[in-house]
Design a protein around this motif. Structure first.
Motif, PDB file in Angstrom:
ATOM      1  N   ARG A  97     -78.301 -38.566  32.247  1.00  0.00           N
ATOM      2  CA  ARG A  97     -78.321 -37.186  32.732  1.00  0.00           C
ATOM      3  C   ARG A  97     -78.496 -36.195  31.581  1.00  0.00           C
ATOM      4  O   ARG A  97     -79.127 -35.145  31.733  1.00  0.00           O
ATOM      5  CB  ARG A  97     -77.036 -36.879  33.499  1.00  0.00           C
ATOM      6  N   ARG A  98     -77.930 -36.518  30.433  1.00  0.00           N
ATOM      7  CA  ARG A  98     -78.087 -35.643  29.268  1.00  0.00           C
ATOM      8  C   ARG A  98     -79.489 -35.786  28.692  1.00  0.00           C
ATOM      9  O   ARG A  98     -80.079 -34.803  28.216  1.00  0.00           O
ATOM     10  CB  ARG A  98     -77.026 -35.979  28.231  1.00  0.00           C
ATOM     11  N   VAL A  99     -80.031 -36.992  28.725  1.00  0.00           N
ATOM     12  CA  VAL A  99     -81.418 -37.192  28.284  1.00  0.00           C
ATOM     13  C   VAL A  99     -82.356 -36.384  29.178  1.00  0.00           C
ATOM     14  O   VAL A  99     -83.306 -35.747  28.707  1.00  0.00           O
ATOM     15  CB  VAL A  99     -81.788 -38.679  28.314  1.00  0.00           C
ATOM     16  N   ALA A 100     -82.080 -36.411  30.480  1.00  0.00           N
ATOM     17  CA  ALA A 100     -82.913 -35.668  31.428  1.00  0.00           C
ATOM     18  C   ALA A 100     -82.886 -34.172  31.171  1.00  0.00           C
ATOM     19  O   ALA A 100     -83.803 -33.453  31.577  1.00  0.00           O
ATOM     20  CB  ALA A 100     -82.452 -35.960  32.858  1.00  0.00           C
ATOM     21  N   GLY A 101     -81.861 -33.699  30.485  1.00  0.00           N
ATOM     22  CA  GLY A 101     -81.749 -32.277  30.195  1.00  0.00           C
ATOM     23  C   GLY A 101     -82.401 -31.845  28.898  1.00  0.00           C
ATOM     24  O   GLY A 101     -82.313 -30.674  28.527  1.00  0.00           O
ATOM     25  N   ILE A 102     -83.071 -32.771  28.188  1.00  0.00           N
ATOM     26  CA  ILE A 102     -83.740 -32.399  26.945  1.00  0.00           C
ATOM     27  C   ILE A 102     -84.854 -31.399  27.241  1.00  0.00           C
ATOM     28  O   ILE A 102     -85.767 -31.694  28.024  1.00  0.00           O
ATOM     29  CB  ILE A 102     -84.314 -33.639  26.236  1.00  0.00           C
ATOM     30  N   CYS A 150     -94.201 -43.400  19.642  1.00  0.00           N
ATOM     31  CA  CYS A 150     -93.518 -43.682  18.383  1.00  0.00           C
ATOM     32  C   CYS A 150     -92.134 -44.210  18.708  1.00  0.00           C
ATOM     33  O   CYS A 150     -91.657 -44.085  19.830  1.00  0.00           O
ATOM     34  CB  CYS A 150     -93.419 -42.431  17.505  1.00  0.00           C
ATOM     35  N   GLY A 151     -91.503 -44.803  17.720  1.00  0.00           N
ATOM     36  CA  GLY A 151     -90.099 -45.160  17.853  1.00  0.00           C
ATOM     37  C   GLY A 151     -89.244 -43.939  17.556  1.00  0.00           C
ATOM     38  O   GLY A 151     -89.626 -43.060  16.767  1.00  0.00           O
ATOM     39  N   ALA A 152     -88.097 -43.856  18.209  1.00  0.00           N
ATOM     40  CA  ALA A 152     -87.191 -42.735  17.974  1.00  0.00           C
ATOM     41  C   ALA A 152     -86.449 -42.910  16.646  1.00  0.00           C
ATOM     42  O   ALA A 152     -86.309 -44.038  16.138  1.00  0.00           O
ATOM     43  CB  ALA A 152     -86.194 -42.626  19.118  1.00  0.00           C
ATOM     44  N   PRO A 153     -85.964 -41.818  16.061  1.00  0.00           N
ATOM     45  CA  PRO A 153     -85.308 -41.908  14.754  1.00  0.00           C
ATOM     46  C   PRO A 153     -84.163 -42.910  14.685  1.00  0.00           C
ATOM     47  O   PRO A 153     -84.067 -43.673  13.704  1.00  0.00           O
ATOM     48  CB  PRO A 153     -84.830 -40.471  14.511  1.00  0.00           C
ATOM     49  N   TRP A 154     -83.256 -42.932  15.681  1.00  0.00           N
ATOM     50  CA  TRP A 154     -82.144 -43.876  15.599  1.00  0.00           C
ATOM     51  C   TRP A 154     -82.638 -45.317  15.576  1.00  0.00           C
ATOM     52  O   TRP A 154     -82.213 -46.120  14.741  1.00  0.00           O
ATOM     53  CB  TRP A 154     -81.157 -43.681  16.749  1.00  0.00           C
ATOM     54  N   THR A 155     -83.560 -45.664  16.466  1.00  0.00           N
ATOM     55  CA  THR A 155     -84.050 -47.043  16.526  1.00  0.00           C
ATOM     56  C   THR A 155     -84.794 -47.412  15.254  1.00  0.00           C
ATOM     57  O   THR A 155     -84.574 -48.491  14.682  1.00  0.00           O
ATOM     58  CB  THR A 155     -84.947 -47.219  17.761  1.00  0.00           C
ATOM     59  N   VAL A 156     -85.687 -46.540  14.794  1.00  0.00           N
ATOM     60  CA  VAL A 156     -86.446 -46.841  13.579  1.00  0.00           C
ATOM     61  C   VAL A 156     -85.521 -46.915  12.366  1.00  0.00           C
ATOM     62  O   VAL A 156     -85.642 -47.808  11.520  1.00  0.00           O
ATOM     63  CB  VAL A 156     -87.568 -45.802  13.375  1.00  0.00           C
ATOM     64  N   VAL A 191     -79.018 -39.604  18.417  1.00  0.00           N
ATOM     65  CA  VAL A 191     -79.953 -39.950  19.488  1.00  0.00           C
ATOM     66  C   VAL A 191     -80.460 -38.693  20.191  1.00  0.00           C
ATOM     67  O   VAL A 191     -81.650 -38.382  20.151  1.00  0.00           O
ATOM     68  CB  VAL A 191     -79.311 -40.929  20.504  1.00  0.00           C
ATOM     69  N   LEU A 192     -79.564 -37.950  20.834  1.00  0.00           N
ATOM     70  CA  LEU A 192     -79.998 -36.840  21.685  1.00  0.00           C
ATOM     71  C   LEU A 192     -80.621 -35.692  20.892  1.00  0.00           C
ATOM     72  O   LEU A 192     -81.695 -35.181  21.256  1.00  0.00           O
ATOM     73  CB  LEU A 192     -78.823 -36.334  22.519  1.00  0.00           C
ATOM     74  N   LYS A 193     -79.971 -35.267  19.821  1.00  0.00           N
ATOM     75  CA  LYS A 193     -80.526 -34.154  19.047  1.00  0.00           C
ATOM     76  C   LYS A 193     -81.863 -34.508  18.381  1.00  0.00           C
ATOM     77  O   LYS A 193     -82.802 -33.701  18.422  1.00  0.00           O
ATOM     78  CB  LYS A 193     -79.515 -33.670  18.010  1.00  0.00           C
ATOM     79  N   PRO A 194     -81.990 -35.687  17.760  1.00  0.00           N
ATOM     80  CA  PRO A 194     -83.306 -36.042  17.201  1.00  0.00           C
ATOM     81  C   PRO A 194     -84.401 -36.143  18.259  1.00  0.00           C
ATOM     82  O   PRO A 194     -85.541 -35.718  18.015  1.00  0.00           O
ATOM     83  CB  PRO A 194     -83.048 -37.395  16.527  1.00  0.00           C
ATOM     84  N   LEU A 195     -84.079 -36.702  19.434  1.00  0.00           N
ATOM     85  CA  LEU A 195     -85.080 -36.759  20.500  1.00  0.00           C
ATOM     86  C   LEU A 195     -85.518 -35.357  20.900  1.00  0.00           C
ATOM     87  O   LEU A 195     -86.718 -35.082  21.055  1.00  0.00           O
ATOM     88  CB  LEU A 195     -84.517 -37.504  21.709  1.00  0.00           C
ATOM     89  N   ALA A 196     -84.552 -34.468  21.060  1.00  0.00           N
ATOM     90  CA  ALA A 196     -84.881 -33.098  21.436  1.00  0.00           C
ATOM     91  C   ALA A 196     -85.723 -32.409  20.361  1.00  0.00           C
ATOM     92  O   ALA A 196     -86.649 -31.641  20.675  1.00  0.00           O
ATOM     93  CB  ALA A 196     -83.596 -32.303  21.684  1.00  0.00           C
TER      94      ALA A 196
END
Length: 348
Positions: free
Chosen positions: A259-264, A150-156, A227-232
């Motif tokens: 690095r922060r994405v990797a920590g999700i 799916c597309g992520a919330p920010w991109t969509v 970005v980060l919180k919605p992905l998580a």
């Protein structure tokens, strides 16, 4: 079952092994946009289908183009043929693709616009995509995984606010202003994306990827909140329903924030854009990428050298070979095959 091309196929899914941190028989490889206009067989099916959306929502034809690359190349995964705008289309926004111009999408710019949208579960659009998943899974060999997405919330949301335009200014302004309706839109897209990915998993997808193609637009607190919180939240929601379903997160363009994405929590791997060195990420992270798609336009010798460099930078037991973005229109199919052959030689 599909007969793969050059090279001896693995006896089990190397992609699933790497994602679940089991010893893999080989370095898995697949390509973003591996089914597409660079393949003559795709163009033939597209002409038969009519419009791009007609192809997306025709399960038999969409399954056919999903598996076409695996007939040509010794790939470890197929990725569902669909589009990141299926979710807003299923929610009720009108959508069409103008030739040479990209998507034209109805817009959401107020709380009233948002409240008029319907849930994606049970819609024609999602039902047809899930039928494609089932038809595709039936055609794949056991060592070939099927990836849903799916597309992520920010991109969509960027496309929804901009009416399909790739100019994200309106969405960025709404994010900076912390418009209540924009925050509610992001939250709604989190919920709908969880439902959509779960439906794909129920239909047979063995891995899912979340594409945040425009994640690099934002920095600071906006990057965190949109970005980060919605992905998580999507990863957590999907894993709550499907605890054993691997999830790949691709937040393109965020640079050191990878690095922060990797920590999700719960993410099995992160996709990495071309501009970021895989070796700069923690050694306990499974990484996917990141050959420059433009290098494929430079020929087989160039990509062989680049493949060797990338493979040398990361242990194959935690690496999924891919591009830093999708295969470009005009790419020579034989060069794509040369990339696959070079990856196999690296691990030979």
């Amino acid at each position: 079952m599909i007969e793969t091309g050059k090279g001896a196929p693995a006896s089990r899914s190397a992609l699933l092994d790497v994602l679940t941190r089991k010893p893999a028989e080989r370095r898995p490889i697949w390509f973003m946009r591996q089914a597409g206009r660079y393949l003559p067989e795709y163009r033939a099916v597209r002409e038969k289908a009519g419009s791009f959306l007609d192809l997306c929502y025709n399960p038999e034809l969409a399954a056919e183009v999903t598996v076409q690359p695996l007939r040509r190349y010794d790939l470890d995964a197929a990725i569902l043929f669909a589009d990141i705008l299926v979710v807003p289309h299923a929610m009720g926004l009108p959508l069409r693709f103008a030739e040479g111009e990209g998507p034209v999408l109805g817009s959401v710019r107020s709380m009233e616009d948002l409240e008029a949208l319907r849930p994606v579960v049970g819609t024609h659009e999602v039902t047809q995509v899930c039928r494609t998943v089932g038809l595709t899974r039936a055609q794949l060999s056991p060592h070939q995984a099927l990836i849903g997405f799916c597309g992520a919330p920010w991109t969509v949301a960027s496309y929804m606010v901009g009416g399909g335009s790739s100019d994200r200014v309106l969405a960025k302004v709404a994010a900076y202003q912390r418009q209540p309706w924009f925050g509610a839109l992001i939250d709604r897209l989190v919920r709908e994306s969880i439902d959509y990915l779960s439906a794909q998993a129920d239909a047979g997808a063995q891995v899912v990827q979340i594409f945040d193609s425009w994640a690099g637009d934002l920095i600071g607190t906006e990057l965190v909140d949109f970005v980060l919180k919605p992905l998580a939240a999507i990863v957590a929601g999907v894993r709550a329903r499907h605890p054993n379903l691997p999830v790949i997160v691709f937040a393109r363009g965020v640079g050191m924030a990878q690095r922060r994405v990797a920590g999700i929590p719960g993410a099995n791997a992160i996709g990495v854009e071309t501009e970021f060195e895989l070796s700069d990420l923690p050694k306990d992270v499974v990484v996917q990428g990141n050959l420059d798609p433009v290098s494929l336009l430079a020929g087989a010798e160039v990509v062989a050298s680049e493949v060797k460099r990338i493979c040398a930078s990361v242990d194959r037991q935690r690496h999924i070979f891919n591009l830093g973005h999708g295969i470009r229109l005009g790419t020579d199919p034989t060069v794509v095959g040369a990339v696959v052959d070079a990856v196999r030689r690296c691990d030979g």
